[in-house]
Design an enzyme around this catalytic site. Structure first.
Site, PDB file in Angstrom:
ATOM      1  N   ASN A   7       0.847  -1.192   0.000  1.00 27.24           N
ATOM      2  CA  ASN A   7       0.000   0.000   0.000  1.00 27.24           C
ATOM      3  C   ASN A   7       0.891   1.254   0.000  1.00 27.24           C
ATOM      4  O   ASN A   7       1.720   1.417   0.903  1.00 27.24           O
ATOM      5  CB  ASN A   7      -0.895  -0.040   1.247  1.00 27.24           C
ATOM      6  CG  ASN A   7      -1.846   1.121   1.303  1.00 27.24           C
ATOM      7  OD1 ASN A   7      -1.439   2.264   1.108  1.00 27.24           O
ATOM      8  ND2 ASN A   7      -3.096   0.863   1.597  1.00 27.24           N
ATOM      9  N   HIS A  10       0.928   6.075   2.094  1.00 28.23           N
ATOM     10  CA  HIS A  10       1.701   6.981   2.939  1.00 28.23           C
ATOM     11  C   HIS A  10       2.826   7.698   2.200  1.00 28.23           C
ATOM     12  O   HIS A  10       3.400   8.654   2.725  1.00 28.23           O
ATOM     13  CB  HIS A  10       2.173   6.263   4.202  1.00 28.23           C
ATOM     14  CG  HIS A  10       0.999   5.909   5.061  1.00 28.23           C
ATOM     15  ND1 HIS A  10       0.113   6.864   5.517  1.00 28.23           N
ATOM     16  CD2 HIS A  10       0.503   4.722   5.455  1.00 28.23           C
ATOM     17  CE1 HIS A  10      -0.848   6.268   6.186  1.00 28.23           C
ATOM     18  NE2 HIS A  10      -0.649   4.974   6.171  1.00 28.23           N
ATOM     19  N   ARG A  18       2.921  18.835   2.272  1.00 26.73           N
ATOM     20  CA  ARG A  18       3.336  20.122   1.709  1.00 26.73           C
ATOM     21  C   ARG A  18       2.530  20.484   0.467  1.00 26.73           C
ATOM     22  O   ARG A  18       2.851  21.455  -0.204  1.00 26.73           O
ATOM     23  CB  ARG A  18       4.829  20.056   1.327  1.00 26.73           C
ATOM     24  CG  ARG A  18       5.764  20.145   2.493  1.00 26.73           C
ATOM     25  CD  ARG A  18       5.885  21.584   2.956  1.00 26.73           C
ATOM     26  NE  ARG A  18       6.627  21.685   4.185  1.00 26.73           N
ATOM     27  CZ  ARG A  18       7.906  22.017   4.269  1.00 26.73           C
ATOM     28  NH1 ARG A  18       8.599  22.256   3.183  1.00 26.73           N
ATOM     29  NH2 ARG A  18       8.484  22.103   5.429  1.00 26.73           N
ATOM     30  N   HIS A  43      -5.629   3.624  -1.617  1.00 24.34           N
ATOM     31  CA  HIS A  43      -6.986   3.901  -1.136  1.00 24.34           C
ATOM     32  C   HIS A  43      -7.350   5.320  -1.543  1.00 24.34           C
ATOM     33  O   HIS A  43      -6.767   6.282  -1.044  1.00 24.34           O
ATOM     34  CB  HIS A  43      -6.999   3.741   0.393  1.00 24.34           C
ATOM     35  CG  HIS A  43      -8.350   3.918   1.024  1.00 24.34           C
ATOM     36  ND1 HIS A  43      -8.571   3.694   2.369  1.00 24.34           N
ATOM     37  CD2 HIS A  43      -9.552   4.283   0.517  1.00 24.34           C
ATOM     38  CE1 HIS A  43      -9.845   3.923   2.651  1.00 24.34           C
ATOM     39  NE2 HIS A  43     -10.454   4.291   1.548  1.00 24.34           N
ATOM     40  N   ARG A  45      -9.532   7.906  -0.862  1.00 26.12           N
ATOM     41  CA  ARG A  45     -10.534   8.264   0.150  1.00 26.12           C
ATOM     42  C   ARG A  45     -11.402   9.405  -0.349  1.00 26.12           C
ATOM     43  O   ARG A  45     -10.964  10.229  -1.154  1.00 26.12           O
ATOM     44  CB  ARG A  45      -9.838   8.675   1.463  1.00 26.12           C
ATOM     45  CG  ARG A  45      -9.091   7.536   2.144  1.00 26.12           C
ATOM     46  CD  ARG A  45      -8.559   7.991   3.488  1.00 26.12           C
ATOM     47  NE  ARG A  45      -9.635   8.192   4.434  1.00 26.12           N
ATOM     48  CZ  ARG A  45      -9.945   7.343   5.417  1.00 26.12           C
ATOM     49  NH1 ARG A  45      -9.246   6.246   5.602  1.00 26.12           N
ATOM     50  NH2 ARG A  45     -10.946   7.605   6.223  1.00 26.12           N
ATOM     51  N   ARG A  49      -7.305  12.653   1.378  1.00 19.58           N
ATOM     52  CA  ARG A  49      -6.253  13.109   2.285  1.00 19.58           C
ATOM     53  C   ARG A  49      -4.857  12.651   1.846  1.00 19.58           C
ATOM     54  O   ARG A  49      -3.869  13.245   2.219  1.00 19.58           O
ATOM     55  CB  ARG A  49      -6.532  12.642   3.719  1.00 19.58           C
ATOM     56  CG  ARG A  49      -6.391  11.160   3.911  1.00 19.58           C
ATOM     57  CD  ARG A  49      -6.541  10.774   5.353  1.00 19.58           C
ATOM     58  NE  ARG A  49      -7.901  10.966   5.837  1.00 19.58           N
ATOM     59  CZ  ARG A  49      -8.375  10.374   6.920  1.00 19.58           C
ATOM     60  NH1 ARG A  49      -7.594   9.609   7.645  1.00 19.58           N
ATOM     61  NH2 ARG A  49      -9.616  10.566   7.303  1.00 19.58           N
ATOM     62  N   HIS A  50      -4.774  11.565   1.093  1.00 21.03           N
ATOM     63  CA  HIS A  50      -3.450  11.163   0.596  1.00 21.03           C
ATOM     64  C   HIS A  50      -3.473  10.923  -0.927  1.00 21.03           C
ATOM     65  O   HIS A  50      -3.035  11.775  -1.678  1.00 21.03           O
ATOM     66  CB  HIS A  50      -2.833  10.001   1.402  1.00 21.03           C
ATOM     67  CG  HIS A  50      -3.766   8.916   1.843  1.00 21.03           C
ATOM     68  ND1 HIS A  50      -4.606   8.255   1.000  1.00 21.03           N
ATOM     69  CD2 HIS A  50      -3.967   8.363   3.075  1.00 21.03           C
ATOM     70  CE1 HIS A  50      -5.262   7.336   1.660  1.00 21.03           C
ATOM     71  NE2 HIS A  50      -4.929   7.381   2.933  1.00 21.03           N
ATOM     72  N   GLU A  69      -8.393   0.250  -3.005  1.00 22.60           N
ATOM     73  CA  GLU A  69      -9.244   0.219  -1.806  1.00 22.60           C
ATOM     74  C   GLU A  69     -10.214   1.371  -1.902  1.00 22.60           C
ATOM     75  O   GLU A  69      -9.811   2.497  -2.237  1.00 22.60           O
ATOM     76  CB  GLU A  69      -8.397   0.458  -0.555  1.00 22.60           C
ATOM     77  CG  GLU A  69      -7.744  -0.751  -0.011  1.00 22.60           C
ATOM     78  CD  GLU A  69      -6.949  -0.377   1.224  1.00 22.60           C
ATOM     79  OE1 GLU A  69      -7.256   0.631   1.890  1.00 22.60           O
ATOM     80  OE2 GLU A  69      -5.996  -1.089   1.508  1.00 22.60           O
ATOM     81  N   THR A  99      -7.201   5.938  10.163  1.00 25.17           N
ATOM     82  CA  THR A  99      -7.066   4.934   9.115  1.00 25.17           C
ATOM     83  C   THR A  99      -8.338   4.099   9.172  1.00 25.17           C
ATOM     84  O   THR A  99      -9.192   4.351  10.019  1.00 25.17           O
ATOM     85  CB  THR A  99      -5.792   4.076   9.338  1.00 25.17           C
ATOM     86  OG1 THR A  99      -5.722   3.076   8.305  1.00 25.17           O
ATOM     87  CG2 THR A  99      -5.790   3.376  10.685  1.00 25.17           C
ATOM     88  N   THR A 100      -8.483   3.110   8.261  1.00 24.26           N
ATOM     89  CA  THR A 100      -9.717   2.329   8.240  1.00 24.26           C
ATOM     90  C   THR A 100      -9.907   1.617   9.579  1.00 24.26           C
ATOM     91  O   THR A 100      -9.076   0.812   9.982  1.00 24.26           O
ATOM     92  CB  THR A 100      -9.653   1.288   7.098  1.00 24.26           C
ATOM     93  OG1 THR A 100      -9.178   1.932   5.931  1.00 24.26           O
ATOM     94  CG2 THR A 100     -11.018   0.685   6.850  1.00 24.26           C
ATOM     95  N   GLU A 150     -10.977  -9.830   2.694  1.00 17.21           N
ATOM     96  CA  GLU A 150      -9.709  -9.473   3.338  1.00 17.21           C
ATOM     97  C   GLU A 150     -10.006  -9.394   4.827  1.00 17.21           C
ATOM     98  O   GLU A 150     -10.837  -8.571   5.262  1.00 17.21           O
ATOM     99  CB  GLU A 150      -9.164  -8.132   2.820  1.00 17.21           C
ATOM    100  CG  GLU A 150      -7.848  -7.773   3.521  1.00 17.21           C
ATOM    101  CD  GLU A 150      -7.137  -6.578   2.911  1.00 17.21           C
ATOM    102  OE1 GLU A 150      -7.216  -6.368   1.682  1.00 17.21           O
ATOM    103  OE2 GLU A 150      -6.483  -5.848   3.686  1.00 17.21           O
ATOM    104  N   HIS A 193      -3.876  -4.957   7.545  1.00 18.09           N
ATOM    105  CA  HIS A 193      -4.025  -3.866   8.507  1.00 18.09           C
ATOM    106  C   HIS A 193      -3.156  -4.110   9.741  1.00 18.09           C
ATOM    107  O   HIS A 193      -3.344  -5.092  10.451  1.00 18.09           O
ATOM    108  CB  HIS A 193      -5.472  -3.637   8.944  1.00 18.09           C
ATOM    109  CG  HIS A 193      -5.722  -2.167   9.206  1.00 18.09           C
ATOM    110  ND1 HIS A 193      -5.280  -1.536  10.328  1.00 18.09           N
ATOM    111  CD2 HIS A 193      -6.305  -1.223   8.444  1.00 18.09           C
ATOM    112  CE1 HIS A 193      -5.609  -0.257  10.246  1.00 18.09           C
ATOM    113  NE2 HIS A 193      -6.222  -0.033   9.115  1.00 18.09           N
TER     114      HIS A 193
HETATM  115  N1  PXP Z   1      -5.870  -3.436   3.917  1.00 19.77           N
HETATM  116  C1  PXP Z   1      -6.840  -2.512   4.011  1.00 19.77           C
HETATM  117  C2  PXP Z   1      -8.209  -2.880   3.544  1.00 19.77           C
HETATM  118  C3  PXP Z   1      -6.587  -1.225   4.524  1.00 19.77           C
HETATM  119  O1  PXP Z   1      -7.582  -0.315   4.618  1.00 19.77           O
HETATM  120  C4  PXP Z   1      -5.264  -0.898   4.885  1.00 19.77           C
HETATM  121  C5  PXP Z   1      -4.948   0.491   5.348  1.00 19.77           C
HETATM  122  O2  PXP Z   1      -5.087   1.381   4.291  1.00 19.77           O
HETATM  123  C6  PXP Z   1      -4.286  -1.886   4.749  1.00 19.77           C
HETATM  124  C7  PXP Z   1      -4.607  -3.153   4.287  1.00 19.77           C
HETATM  125  C8  PXP Z   1      -2.851  -1.620   5.109  1.00 19.77           C
HETATM  126  O3  PXP Z   1      -2.767  -1.379   6.475  1.00 19.77           O
HETATM  127  P1  PXP Z   1      -1.377  -0.877   7.090  1.00 19.77           P
HETATM  128  O4  PXP Z   1      -1.073   0.421   6.442  1.00 19.77           O
HETATM  129  O5  PXP Z   1      -1.657  -0.788   8.554  1.00 19.77           O
HETATM  130  O6  PXP Z   1      -0.355  -1.935   6.748  1.00 19.77           O
END
Ligand code: PXP
Length: 242
Positions: A7, A10, A18, A43, A45, A49-50, A69, A99-100, A150, A193
């Site tokens: 993912n 971040h 910035r 993701h 959103r 936000r990102h 996502e 976060t989710t 998942e 997650h």
């Molecule tokens: N899977 C899903 C469905 C998520 O929402 C997230 C967070 O965006 C992740 C995996 C990854 O989680 P983490 O960033 O804590 O590894």
């Protein structure tokens, strides 16, 4: 063979701090792929936000396998239908969350899920639901036509972090039983997650889980080791169990 989806949200979080150009998620995604991951996760959103819309299009046009996502909101569904990622993972979304938090309540949203699954299946997009390890949520996902679930490993990860072994073992057992059950009903099983370089080991022993989606721990490690090494190490743990 177990798979790793990285993912890259971040990377975009840092850029948005910035509102600048760097770092670029699609560049990070390329490095993740070269380091051996199987798919790229992002993701989009509702509050942006990102990840931004243009990131999703750039990723789709660049990476081998994109797992988007997303919440089941009409706006995001419309975008996903234009992008056509290989897979969508349907998640709940609250504006105020960091976060989710928690899995999708498929029981409550079954009609909407069924309609959404159909839209995606018409475009050959694989649909996964991000759910708590609960049999009713698994049944509802299958009945709505999802291809995969998942399993939300967030609670397990929190107990692990707090060194509460009895609690994380219990949560791991729920994950194992849910994975067995889901697979017996024909669903594919993914997990994600809060997974990191330590807490992944017990979860790797759940044979039914074929895909791990991990972001935060890999991007954090990447700050110190570089992204290539951070991804390569997670690939080594997941694929070789060492
Ligand atoms: N899977 C899903 C469905 C998520 O929402 C997230 C967070 O965006 C992740 C995996 C990854 O989680 P983490 O960033 O804590 O590894």
């Amino acid at each position: 063979m177990k798979k790793l989806g990285v993912n890259v949200d971040h990377v975009a979080t840092l850029r948005q701090a910035r509102r600048g150009m760097f770092p670029v998620p699609v560049v990070a995604a390329g490095i993740c792929e070269i380091a051996g991951c199987d798919s790229i996760v992002c993701h989009l959103r509702e509050d942006r936000r990102h990840i931004q819309d243009r990131d999703v299009y750039q990723l789709k046009n660049t990476v081998k396998t994109l797992n988007l996502e997303m919440a089941m909101s009409d706006e995001i569904i419309e975008i996903a239908l234009k992008v056509v990622p290989a897979q969508v993972t349907l998640v709940p979304e609250k504006r105020e969350e960091l976060t989710t938090e928690g899995g999708l309540d498929v029981l409550k949203n079954k009609t909407k899920l069924k309609e959404t699954v159909k839209l995606f299946h018409d475009r050959n997009i694989v649909v996964s639901t991000f759910i708590e390890p609960e049999f009713e949520q698994i049944d509802a996902s299958r009945e709505a036509g999802a291809d995969a679930i998942e399993i939300h490993t967030g609670r397990y990860a929190e107990y692990f972090e707090a060194n509460q072994e009895e609690n994380w073992q219990k949560e791991l057992d729920r994950i194992l039983k849910s994975a067995e059950y889901a697979m017996s009903t024909g669903l594919k099983v993914h997990a994600g997650h809060g997974l990191d370089y330590k807490n992944i080991f017990p979860v790797l022993k759940v044979p039914q889980i074929e895909e791990f989606n991990i972001g935060y721990s890999i991007i954090c490690k990447a700050l110190f080791t570089g992204l290539y090494e951070a991804v390569q190490e997670m690939v080594r743990l997941i694929k070789k169990g060492q």
